[in-house]
Design a protein around this motif. Structure first.
Motif, PDB file in Angstrom:
ATOM      1  N   ILE A 383      33.957   2.017  14.686  1.00  9.40           N
ATOM      2  CA  ILE A 383      34.105   0.740  14.636  1.00  9.40           C
ATOM      3  C   ILE A 383      33.979   0.480  12.346  1.00  9.40           C
ATOM      4  CG2 ILE A 383      34.714  -1.645  14.372  1.00  9.40           C
ATOM      5  CD1 ILE A 383      33.918  -1.764  17.762  1.00  9.40           C
ATOM      6  N   THR A 384      35.654   1.273  11.909  1.00  8.54           N
ATOM      7  CA  THR A 384      35.245   0.742  10.214  1.00  8.54           C
ATOM      8  C   THR A 384      35.504  -0.450   9.632  1.00  8.54           C
ATOM      9  OG1 THR A 384      37.561   2.024  10.505  1.00  8.54           O
ATOM     10  CG2 THR A 384      35.681   2.862  10.576  1.00  8.54           C
ATOM     11  N   LYS A 385      36.530  -1.078  10.423  1.00  9.91           N
ATOM     12  CA  LYS A 385      36.154  -2.522   9.933  1.00  9.91           C
ATOM     13  C   LYS A 385      36.658  -3.869  10.998  1.00  9.91           C
ATOM     14  CE  LYS A 385      38.995  -0.943   5.892  1.00  9.91           C
ATOM     15  NZ  LYS A 385      41.101  -1.008   4.752  1.00  9.91           N
ATOM     16  N   GLY A 386      35.845  -5.069  10.488  1.00 12.35           N
ATOM     17  CA  GLY A 386      35.876  -5.950  11.278  1.00 12.35           C
ATOM     18  C   GLY A 386      34.773  -6.190  12.559  1.00 12.35           C
ATOM     19  N   ASN A 387      33.978  -5.455  12.495  1.00 10.79           N
ATOM     20  CA  ASN A 387      32.585  -5.420  12.748  1.00 10.79           C
ATOM     21  C   ASN A 387      31.362  -6.550  12.147  1.00 10.79           C
ATOM     22  OD1 ASN A 387      31.760  -5.761  15.585  1.00 10.79           O
ATOM     23  ND2 ASN A 387      30.729  -3.732  15.687  1.00 10.79           N
ATOM     24  N   GLU A 388      31.788  -7.166  10.984  1.00 13.34           N
ATOM     25  CA  GLU A 388      30.243  -6.981  10.565  1.00 13.34           C
ATOM     26  C   GLU A 388      29.514  -7.963  10.785  1.00 13.34           C
ATOM     27  OE1 GLU A 388      33.679  -7.137   9.270  1.00 13.34           O
ATOM     28  OE2 GLU A 388      34.206  -5.435   7.789  1.00 13.34           O
ATOM     29  N   ASN A 389      30.074  -8.620  11.405  1.00 16.55           N
ATOM     30  CA  ASN A 389      28.539  -9.245  12.712  1.00 16.55           C
ATOM     31  C   ASN A 389      28.163  -8.751  13.865  1.00 16.55           C
ATOM     32  OD1 ASN A 389      28.769 -11.393  10.958  1.00 16.55           O
ATOM     33  ND2 ASN A 389      30.751 -12.024  11.628  1.00 16.55           N
ATOM     34  N   GLY A 390      29.176  -7.656  14.281  1.00 15.22           N
ATOM     35  CA  GLY A 390      28.242  -7.102  15.108  1.00 15.22           C
ATOM     36  C   GLY A 390      28.711  -7.212  16.783  1.00 15.22           C
ATOM     37  N   TYR A 391      29.626  -8.002  16.758  1.00 18.79           N
ATOM     38  CA  TYR A 391      30.548  -8.307  18.404  1.00 18.79           C
ATOM     39  C   TYR A 391      31.395  -7.528  19.135  1.00 18.79           C
ATOM     40  CZ  TYR A 391      30.650 -13.445  16.187  1.00 18.79           C
ATOM     41  OH  TYR A 391      29.623 -14.973  15.850  1.00 18.79           O
ATOM     42  N   PHE A 392      30.977  -6.268  18.773  1.00 22.19           N
ATOM     43  CA  PHE A 392      31.650  -5.396  19.656  1.00 22.19           C
ATOM     44  C   PHE A 392      31.395  -4.184  19.719  1.00 22.19           C
ATOM     45  CE2 PHE A 392      35.070  -7.429  17.385  1.00 22.19           C
ATOM     46  CZ  PHE A 392      35.761  -8.666  18.529  1.00 22.19           C
ATOM     47  N   THR A 408      30.381  -7.427  22.883  1.00 25.39           N
ATOM     48  CA  THR A 408      28.971  -7.486  23.283  1.00 25.39           C
ATOM     49  C   THR A 408      27.946  -8.758  22.879  1.00 25.39           C
ATOM     50  OG1 THR A 408      28.146  -7.043  20.304  1.00 25.39           O
ATOM     51  CG2 THR A 408      28.462  -5.350  22.049  1.00 25.39           C
ATOM     52  N   LYS A 409      28.896 -10.145  22.185  1.00 24.81           N
ATOM     53  CA  LYS A 409      28.493 -11.242  21.849  1.00 24.81           C
ATOM     54  C   LYS A 409      28.963 -11.876  22.117  1.00 24.81           C
ATOM     55  CE  LYS A 409      26.402 -10.572  17.483  1.00 24.81           C
ATOM     56  NZ  LYS A 409      25.813 -10.911  16.456  1.00 24.81           N
ATOM     57  N   PRO A 410      28.956 -13.671  22.289  1.00 26.08           N
ATOM     58  CA  PRO A 410      30.363 -14.022  22.629  1.00 26.08           C
ATOM     59  C   PRO A 410      30.748 -14.693  21.621  1.00 26.08           C
ATOM     60  CG  PRO A 410      28.536 -14.763  24.203  1.00 26.08           C
ATOM     61  CD  PRO A 410      27.883 -13.654  22.777  1.00 26.08           C
ATOM     62  N   LEU A 411      31.657 -14.516  22.052  1.00 25.20           N
ATOM     63  CA  LEU A 411      32.916 -15.025  20.503  1.00 25.20           C
ATOM     64  C   LEU A 411      33.269 -16.215  20.835  1.00 25.20           C
ATOM     65  CD1 LEU A 411      35.824 -12.214  20.192  1.00 25.20           C
ATOM     66  CD2 LEU A 411      33.752 -12.421  18.825  1.00 25.20           C
ATOM     67  N   ASP A 412      33.750 -17.877  19.328  1.00 24.96           N
ATOM     68  CA  ASP A 412      33.602 -18.506  19.673  1.00 24.96           C
ATOM     69  C   ASP A 412      35.220 -18.896  18.850  1.00 24.96           C
ATOM     70  OD1 ASP A 412      34.172 -21.808  19.112  1.00 24.96           O
ATOM     71  OD2 ASP A 412      32.029 -21.829  18.248  1.00 24.96           O
ATOM     72  N   HIS A 413      36.048 -19.323  19.758  1.00 30.97           N
ATOM     73  CA  HIS A 413      37.848 -19.195  19.063  1.00 30.97           C
ATOM     74  C   HIS A 413      37.970 -20.960  18.356  1.00 30.97           C
ATOM     75  CE1 HIS A 413      41.828 -20.619  19.686  1.00 30.97           C
ATOM     76  NE2 HIS A 413      42.117 -21.312  19.621  1.00 30.97           N
ATOM     77  N   GLU A 414      36.857 -21.191  18.252  1.00 31.19           N
ATOM     78  CA  GLU A 414      36.393 -22.984  16.637  1.00 31.19           C
ATOM     79  C   GLU A 414      36.156 -21.866  15.649  1.00 31.19           C
ATOM     80  OE1 GLU A 414      37.050 -24.506  20.347  1.00 31.19           O
ATOM     81  OE2 GLU A 414      35.201 -22.925  19.891  1.00 31.19           O
ATOM     82  N   GLU A 415      35.536 -21.049  15.215  1.00 31.18           N
ATOM     83  CA  GLU A 415      35.137 -20.059  14.358  1.00 31.18           C
ATOM     84  C   GLU A 415      36.311 -19.184  13.741  1.00 31.18           C
ATOM     85  OE1 GLU A 415      31.281 -18.264  14.569  1.00 31.18           O
ATOM     86  OE2 GLU A 415      30.094 -20.342  15.484  1.00 31.18           O
TER      87      GLU A 415
END
Length: 896
Positions: A383-392, A408-415
């Motif tokens: 993953i070269t872009k979009g995974n800076e926070n390590g969610y995937f 890998t980590k829960p996503l928040d729709h509000e964020e």
């Protein structure tokens, strides 16, 4: 390509050329006969230090050939003039670089002997050793054929005859050769194959015709088989299987074809030429070395993995009259990573629910044309872009080579409800050629779900002192609804509270103490106590928060001496000492270092020294006798808080002085009366009591009525026993163990002695009541006419105890029999049940560890002053026994 790279490549090429030229000779000179026969070894191209490289040789003169090892051999008869003969040899390595070697031949000055011709009869007179015979293999009929004529030198002086033996004559192959006895003519009778019998050597003998004795030494005759080209060349097994990388450069060596010929080596009959009949557009073969090379750089495994090439091998150097054979060479192309993985779609979309973790979001298929299962085929996704926070993360399916996109980590729709990722597919092996790795965008939509309350912060840290009063508010912990961003309608409950110290206010989230908080509790770790709070909204969604309580210490624990019972080993001339250690559950500054003080009653006998924080040395101030001492010691913490404690010190001579394992030496047997002595006295008293009971029984059966002048008019009724009974004599030195008997049945004592109707009795003050093991007794006093007070004991098994209102219809005989039963059972326990009710009363052997006791043996006490059949001991039974005797005597006098 840059000029620098070209220069560098050129330098390497020049160095390699020079290295090769240094190891390949430029000229070769050799001396040969004037007439060089076919198969003659002229010389050898010595490559020197280049043996690690492989060379292929060829010659520009058809009269010569060069073997794979560089040996130069003549193919046909060649004459060398006085000026000599010159020709060239070409050497080629695996990179197809060629070097020329000039060969110069000069003849020797010695003339060459003419060669012996076959098929002509010659007689060798005065020469018993003829030259070898040459016979052409598989020569056509007719047979027999004359070969040679042998003659012994002895035939000049005497008459001889000839005979032959050995291979070809008398041994295998038998019967091929024969010899005429008188003339010595040798004949051959059938054709031979040189490949089976290249040389045959048999023996000729000359015998005197009269004496039949040998006239000369045996003559060995050598027959050499001349080769004819009767065997076609053959391929060596497995020599036609080759592999080469796809897209190899032109001239890359694929392999070498190996062939053999059974004809005579180093002749034109075995000079093999290799010719490609098919596949000439992609491959080429060296005519005489059989080395196959690539002819094109377009070999592609993904297009055609195997190539079948027909090869012809022909002897006689490829001449038309040579024998030939054909075979098929299989050339397999090995894979290189020349195909990057490709995505089946230009972009991908997926949806993922919020608050989900470790969930597969998308499968991304790819295609790779390289060999399946190899590093050229296996894909690595990044993953070269979009995974800076390590969610995937992206894994690879080992079977299908698909990419597996996980959250890998829960996503928040509000964020964020929309996420863009960019994926790149690479291989494990590096890419060969000018291609590049492919990438694809992935569009992810985050779904909206009704979430439970969220505590802020997720972990609340509070600080509180221990021992605060119950009901103290230590903090408030609240949560909010992520949808409404408010805490309206949220209820709070205790989720976990291991020590039950905190209560949570249902409406406000307030945290109050319900029990005393103790920092030294087992539920506290490093001064921290954890609890969790659960928040529930109106839709029954829940959220969990953690409360971390930091407990401040207070001085609520005194220092305590860890081991108050100690053993002190005393040595001669040295006052013994022990080290005391103390602990305090409180932390700094309420703990160590401690101060130690000695109690007033121990001053002068003991002293303290060498205090070190948590320990102090307790030492004798003066020499003390062996024994147990209680030493008061006051221990205080850093704040001066503490109390007096007692240290029990056993002072003795120790067998071992290891700290913590001191053991006192066993003392000599004391003269003080020990346990066995006490048991012996108790046993003697029990025997005396039995005698007393017997005496009372005898006295009570003398008359029908026994009057007691006590002012009450009471009397004892005569029992049915008419005499004191038989005298029982026992050995005073033998203690008999009675058999267990049943208690007197007070319900069926019709034949026993009871109270008369006219008997008045007066019960005095109740003095004693005893209950034990189901047996109950009560003691009563009676005042006799003499004014003396007697005490008797009454008892009953099983039910209740005697009341204070008199005998209550129980007979005196029952009373004494019950007492007798009780004492008998106790004596029985003395003998039979060491671990039973009266085990501690038993006599036990005392270990002898020193000199004898100063008081002598206790066995003497049981014999002292006792004579067999004597009752004199009754005179010294004491005042109470004399009172009983007086009562019986008084009764007897009244009867008279």
């Amino acid at each position: 390509m840059s000029p620098g790279v070209l220069l560098y490549t050129s330098l390497i090429y020049v160095v390699l050329i020079q290295q090769a030229q240094c190891c390949v000779p430029s000229t070769i000179q050799a001396q040969v006969p004037v007439e060089v026969q076919a198969g003659y070894v002229v010389s050898k191209v010595n490559v020197g230090d280049c043996n690690s490289r492989r060379f292929y040789f060829s010659t520009c003169d058809p009269d010569f050939t060069v073997l794979p090892d560089g040996t130069i051999v003549t193919l046909r008869v060649t004459r060398v003039t006085s000026e000599g003969k010159s020709f060239c040899v070409w050497a080629q390595d695996q990179t197809h670089h060629r070097w020329k070697v000039d060969v110069t031949l000069t003849h020797t000055m010695q003339p060459q002997l003419p060669q012996q011709k076959t098929g002509v009869l010659r007689r060798f007179r005065r020469r018993w050793s003829p030259p070898p015979i040459y016979l052409q293999e598989n020569s056509p009929p007719p047979y027999p054929k004359d070969l040679e004529q042998i003659g012994s030198d002895s035939s000049q002086n005497q008459s001889v005859y000839y005979r032959i033996s050995g291979p070809g004559v008398t041994t295998h192959p038998v019967g091929v050769f024969s010899c005429e006895e008188l003339s010595g003519v040798l004949r051959v009778h059938r054709a031979l194959d040189r490949e089976e019998f290249p040389v045959l050597i048999f023996i000729a003998h000359a015998y005197n015709r009269i004496t039949h004795k040998e006239t000369d030494k045996p003559l060995p005759i050598t027959v050499n088989m001349e080769d004819v080209n009767d065997n076609a060349p053959e391929f060596v097994e497995n020599s036609l299987l080759f592999t080469v990388e796809e897209r190899s450069k032109v001239g890359t060596v694929v392999g070498q074809i190996n062939a053999t010929d059974k004809d005579e080596p180093n002749t034109s009959h075995t000079k093999i030429r290799y010719i490609l009949l098919t596949g000439t557009e992609l491959f080429s073969v060296h005519s005489f070395s059989g080395v196959i090379s690539t002819k094109s750089a377009t070999l592609d495994r993904e297009t055609q993995e195997k190539h079948l090439v027909t090869v012809e091998i022909r002897d006689m150097g490829g001449a038309l009259n040579g024998l030939s054979n054909t075979g098929t060479a299989t050339i397999s192309l090995t894979d290189i990573n020349d195909n990057p993985p490709t995505f089946s779609e230009k972009s991908y979309k997926a949806r993922v629910g919020e608050n989900k973790a470790d969930v597969l979001v998308l499968r991304i298929p790819v295609e790779d044309k390289d060999l399946k299962g190899t590093a050229n085929w296996k894909v690595i996704f990044k993953i070269t872009k979009g995974n800076e926070n390590g969610y995937f993360r992206v894994d690879t399916d080992p079977e299908t080579n698909e990419g597996l996109l996980y959250v890998t980590k829960p996503l928040d729709h509000e964020e964020g409800s929309h996420l863009m990722l960019e994926l790149v597919a690479e291989n494990e092996a590096p890419l060969v050629g000018a291609g590049a790795w492919m990438q694809v965008p992935v569009d992810l939509m985050v779904g909206d779900e009704d979430e439970g309350p969220v505590f802020s912060p997720p972990i609340l840290t509070l600080r509180v002192k221990e021992n605060v009063p119950n009901g103290t508010l230590i903090g408030t912990y609240t949560a909010t609804d992520p949808e409404t961003k408010t805490g309206k309608g949220i209820k709070y409950y205790e989720e976990t509270d291991p020590a039950s110290w905190i209560s949570v206010d249902e409406n406000t989230g307030g945290l109050k103490t319900t029990n005393m908080i103790d920092r030294e509790s087992k539920f506290v770790s490093n001064g921290m106590y954890n609890m969790t709070v659960r928040a529930v909204d109106t839709s029954k969604k829940q959220g969990i928060g953690t409360v971390l309580i930091l407990i401040d210490d207070v001085n609520d624990n005194n220092p305590v001496i860890t081991v108050p019972d100690r053993t002190l080993c005393e040595q001669d001339g040295v006052l013994g000492s022990i080290t005391l250690h103390a602990e305090d559950a409180d932390a700094t500054p309420y703990g160590e270092p401690f101060t130690f003080e000695l109690g007033e009653e121990a001053v002068g006998k003991w002293k303290l020294k060498d205090a070190k924080g948590t320990s102090v040395v307790l030492q004798q101030a003066v020499a003390l006798p062996y024994g147990l001492y209680s030493v008061p010691v006051v221990v205080k913490d850093l704040q001066g808080v503490g109390e007096a404690q007692t240290v029990n010190v056993r002072l003795c001579e120790c067998a071992t002085t290891t700290p913590g394992q001191e053991e006192c030496v066993a003392q000599e047997r004391s003269a003080v009366l020990g346990t066995w002595g006490v048991l012996a006295i108790l046993l003697a008293l029990a025997l005396l009591l039995l005698l007393l009971l017997l005496f009372v029984f005898i006295c009570s059966t003398k008359r029908e009525k026994l009057y007691i002048d006590d002012g009450s008019g009471g009397m004892l009724i005569k029992s049915n026993t008419e005499a004191p009974g038989e005298e029982v004599k026992t050995d005073p030195f033998l203690l008999l163990c009675p058999s267990p008997v049943e208690a007197v049945d007070t319900q069926s004592r019709g034949q026993g002695v009871g109270l008369g109707e006219g008997l008045d009795q007066q019960t005095l003050e109740h003095q004693h009541q005893y209950q034990g093991n189901g047996f109950q007794t009560s003691a009563h006093e009676f005042v006799t006419s003499g004014g003396q007070t007697n005490i008797y004991a009454s008892g009953h098994y099983g039910q209740g105890f005697y009341g204070d209102e008199g005998f209550q219809n129980y007979s005196v005989l029952d009373t004494w029999r019950t007492n007798e039963l009780y004492l008998g059972n106790k004596l029985m326990y003395f003998c039979e049940e060491e671990d039973g009710r009266y085990a501690d009363d038993l006599l036990k052997d005392y270990g002898y560890e020193g000199e004898g006791s100063s008081v002598g043996s206790l066995d003497c006490l049981s014999q002292m002053g006792v004579e067999e059949d004597s009752l004199d001991f009754l005179d010294a039974l004491g005042p109470k026994f004399r009172l009983l005797a007086h009562t019986c005597t008084h009764t007897a006098e009244e009867e008279e």
